[in-house]
Design a protein around this motif. Structure first.
Motif, PDB file in Angstrom:
ATOM      1  N   THR A  84       4.051  11.787  -4.183  1.00 18.57           N
ATOM      2  CA  THR A  84       2.690  12.249  -3.878  1.00 18.57           C
ATOM      3  C   THR A  84       1.771  12.060  -5.076  1.00 18.57           C
ATOM      4  N   ILE A  85       2.248  12.397  -6.257  1.00 22.18           N
ATOM      5  CA  ILE A  85       1.438  12.240  -7.476  1.00 22.18           C
ATOM      6  C   ILE A  85       1.154  10.761  -7.729  1.00 22.18           C
ATOM      7  N   THR A  86       2.165   9.911  -7.520  1.00 23.71           N
ATOM      8  CA  THR A  86       1.969   8.469  -7.723  1.00 23.71           C
ATOM      9  C   THR A  86       0.918   7.918  -6.747  1.00 23.71           C
ATOM     10  N   LEU A 113      -1.507   9.619  -5.248  1.00 22.75           N
ATOM     11  CA  LEU A 113      -2.828  10.138  -5.591  1.00 22.75           C
ATOM     12  C   LEU A 113      -3.423   9.429  -6.801  1.00 22.75           C
ATOM     13  N   LYS A 114      -2.582   9.098  -7.768  1.00 16.90           N
ATOM     14  CA  LYS A 114      -3.078   8.352  -8.923  1.00 16.90           C
ATOM     15  C   LYS A 114      -3.525   6.946  -8.527  1.00 16.90           C
ATOM     16  N   TRP A 115      -2.858   6.368  -7.549  1.00 19.93           N
ATOM     17  CA  TRP A 115      -3.266   5.038  -7.095  1.00 19.93           C
ATOM     18  C   TRP A 115      -4.601   5.089  -6.368  1.00 19.93           C
ATOM     19  N   TYR A 116      -4.774   6.159  -5.555  1.00 23.55           N
ATOM     20  CA  TYR A 116      -6.024   6.290  -4.805  1.00 23.55           C
ATOM     21  C   TYR A 116      -7.180   6.763  -5.689  1.00 23.55           C
ATOM     22  N   ARG A 117      -6.920   7.715  -6.561  1.00 27.23           N
ATOM     23  CA  ARG A 117      -7.968   8.327  -7.384  1.00 27.23           C
ATOM     24  C   ARG A 117      -7.515   8.271  -8.849  1.00 27.23           C
ATOM     25  N   SER A 118      -7.755   7.163  -9.448  1.00 21.04           N
ATOM     26  CA  SER A 118      -7.238   6.931 -10.809  1.00 21.04           C
ATOM     27  C   SER A 118      -7.983   7.743 -11.854  1.00 21.04           C
ATOM     28  N   LYS A 119      -9.259   8.046 -11.637  1.00 21.46           N
ATOM     29  CA  LYS A 119     -10.056   8.710 -12.658  1.00 21.46           C
ATOM     30  C   LYS A 119     -10.463  10.131 -12.274  1.00 21.46           C
ATOM     31  N   VAL A 120      -9.750  10.731 -11.358  1.00 17.24           N
ATOM     32  CA  VAL A 120     -10.080  12.072 -10.888  1.00 17.24           C
ATOM     33  C   VAL A 120      -8.884  12.971 -11.128  1.00 17.24           C
ATOM     34  N   ASN A 121      -9.167  14.234 -11.446  1.00 17.21           N
ATOM     35  CA  ASN A 121      -8.105  15.218 -11.635  1.00 17.21           C
ATOM     36  C   ASN A 121      -7.477  15.541 -10.277  1.00 17.21           C
ATOM     37  N   ILE A 122      -6.201  15.238 -10.146  1.00 18.27           N
ATOM     38  CA  ILE A 122      -5.537  15.383  -8.856  1.00 18.27           C
ATOM     39  C   ILE A 122      -4.782  16.701  -8.721  1.00 18.27           C
ATOM     40  N   PHE A 146       0.841  -1.195   0.000  1.00 13.20           N
ATOM     41  CA  PHE A 146       0.000   0.000   0.000  1.00 13.20           C
ATOM     42  C   PHE A 146       0.876   1.245   0.000  1.00 13.20           C
ATOM     43  N   PRO A 147       0.499   2.276  -0.750  1.00 18.19           N
ATOM     44  CA  PRO A 147       1.314   3.498  -0.781  1.00 18.19           C
ATOM     45  C   PRO A 147       1.132   4.315   0.485  1.00 18.19           C
ATOM     46  N   GLU A 148       2.073   5.237   0.673  1.00 22.34           N
ATOM     47  CA  GLU A 148       1.983   6.139   1.815  1.00 22.34           C
ATOM     48  C   GLU A 148       0.878   7.174   1.594  1.00 22.34           C
ATOM     49  N   ARG A 184      -0.659  13.201   1.623  1.00 21.23           N
ATOM     50  CA  ARG A 184      -0.405  14.385   2.440  1.00 21.23           C
ATOM     51  C   ARG A 184       0.899  14.238   3.240  1.00 21.23           C
ATOM     52  N   TYR A 185       1.150  13.029   3.736  1.00 20.74           N
ATOM     53  CA  TYR A 185       2.395  12.791   4.465  1.00 20.74           C
ATOM     54  C   TYR A 185       3.605  12.892   3.527  1.00 20.74           C
ATOM     55  N   LEU A 186       3.469  12.365   2.323  1.00 21.50           N
ATOM     56  CA  LEU A 186       4.587  12.405   1.373  1.00 21.50           C
ATOM     57  C   LEU A 186       4.919  13.828   0.947  1.00 21.50           C
ATOM     58  N   LEU A 187       3.902  14.673   0.821  1.00 17.37           N
ATOM     59  CA  LEU A 187       4.150  16.032   0.343  1.00 17.37           C
ATOM     60  C   LEU A 187       4.582  16.967   1.466  1.00 17.37           C
ATOM     61  N   ILE A 188       3.887  16.899   2.596  1.00 17.89           N
ATOM     62  CA  ILE A 188       4.143  17.863   3.665  1.00 17.89           C
ATOM     63  C   ILE A 188       5.354  17.455   4.496  1.00 17.89           C
ATOM     64  N   GLU A 189       5.459  16.184   4.837  1.00 16.82           N
ATOM     65  CA  GLU A 189       6.554  15.731   5.694  1.00 16.82           C
ATOM     66  C   GLU A 189       7.798  15.356   4.892  1.00 16.82           C
ATOM     67  N   LYS A 190       7.610  14.561   3.833  1.00 13.69           N
ATOM     68  CA  LYS A 190       8.751  14.098   3.048  1.00 13.69           C
ATOM     69  C   LYS A 190       9.140  15.059   1.922  1.00 13.69           C
ATOM     70  N   ARG A 191       8.220  15.938   1.536  1.00 13.44           N
ATOM     71  CA  ARG A 191       8.454  16.902   0.446  1.00 13.44           C
ATOM     72  C   ARG A 191       8.825  16.198  -0.858  1.00 13.44           C
ATOM     73  N   ASN A 192       8.141  15.091  -1.113  1.00 10.41           N
ATOM     74  CA  ASN A 192       8.379  14.306  -2.318  1.00 10.41           C
ATOM     75  C   ASN A 192       7.157  14.443  -3.226  1.00 10.41           C
TER      76      ASN A 192
END
Length: 211
Positions: free
Chosen positions: A27-29, A31-40, A10-12, A15-23
């Motif tokens: 984060t995009i990967t 979000l695409k896994w969680y919401r594949s058909k939504v504009n992220i 399971f991905p991280e 929000r944790y990847l962007l705010i804490e890890k600054r990656n």
């Protein structure tokens, strides 16, 4: 065990990847896994805005948080909610489920099914709460839930008090009334018998000594 085995795939949290890890790429990967058909893109911009706002906020210690008057009511609310959760008895139910159901008169082979039913009710209540919290708001649900819980606890307490009192009243005429009278009568009768026997023995000894 099954959840632990699947957890590495399971991905991280984005929000944790962007705010804490600054990656941003991770984060995009995610979000695409969680919401594949939504504009992220809009969600990424929202998290970046939150990241910028959090970077300007200073961290506060626990003592500083307790001394801050601007968040005092929020802290009191959190403390009261957590105390209410502990006093609701949910931990006691899960730790002593078998003993509670056995004392309630449920047959031992059926206790496991009752425990599963209790867990299913909790899961259903959590799902219903997720859908109703956005419509009704947290305040009415919390006040209503704690009020209903208080009424149930008061009813259980009164029922136990009446049960103990009724059992005491039922046992008191036999134990304290007739039992005491019977014991007193036996004691008096035994003392009187002993006195009579002693008197007869002394009288017989006097007659023998006289003759």
């Amino acid at each position: 065990m099954f959840q632990l085995m699947l957890l590495p795939w399971f991905p991280e949290s984005p929000r944790y990847l962007l705010i804490e890890k600054r990656n941003v790429h991770a984060t995009i990967t995610a979000l695409k896994w969680y919401r594949s058909k939504v504009n992220i893109q809009a969600e990424i911009e929202e998290m970046q805005e939150e990241q910028r706002s959090m970077s300007s906020v200073q961290t506060v210690s626990v003592i500083g948080l307790l001394k801050d008057r601007s968040v005092r009511w929020q802290v009191i609310t959190i403390v009261v909610v957590n105390i209410g959760m502990q006093l609701s008895g949910i931990d006691a139910i899960w730790f002593y489920t078998n003993a509670i159901f056995e004392n309630a008169g449920i047959p031992v082979p059926q206790i496991q099914y009752t425990t599963v039913g209790t867990g299913a009710i909790e899961v259903i209540a959590g799902c219903v709460g997720c859908f109703t919290i956005e419509r009704l708001g947290r305040r009415p649900l919390m006040i209503g839930g704690f009020t209903f819980m208080g009424i149930c606890c008061a009813g259980i307490t009164l029922s136990l008090m009446f049960q103990v009192r009724s059992s005491t009243l039922q046992s008191s005429p036999i134990d304290t009334g007739l039992g005491s009278v019977h014991q007193t009568w036996n004691s008096a009768f035994s003392v009187k018998s002993e006195n009579l026997i002693s008197g007869q023995f002394i009288e017989e000894q006097c007659h023998l000594h006289y003759y």
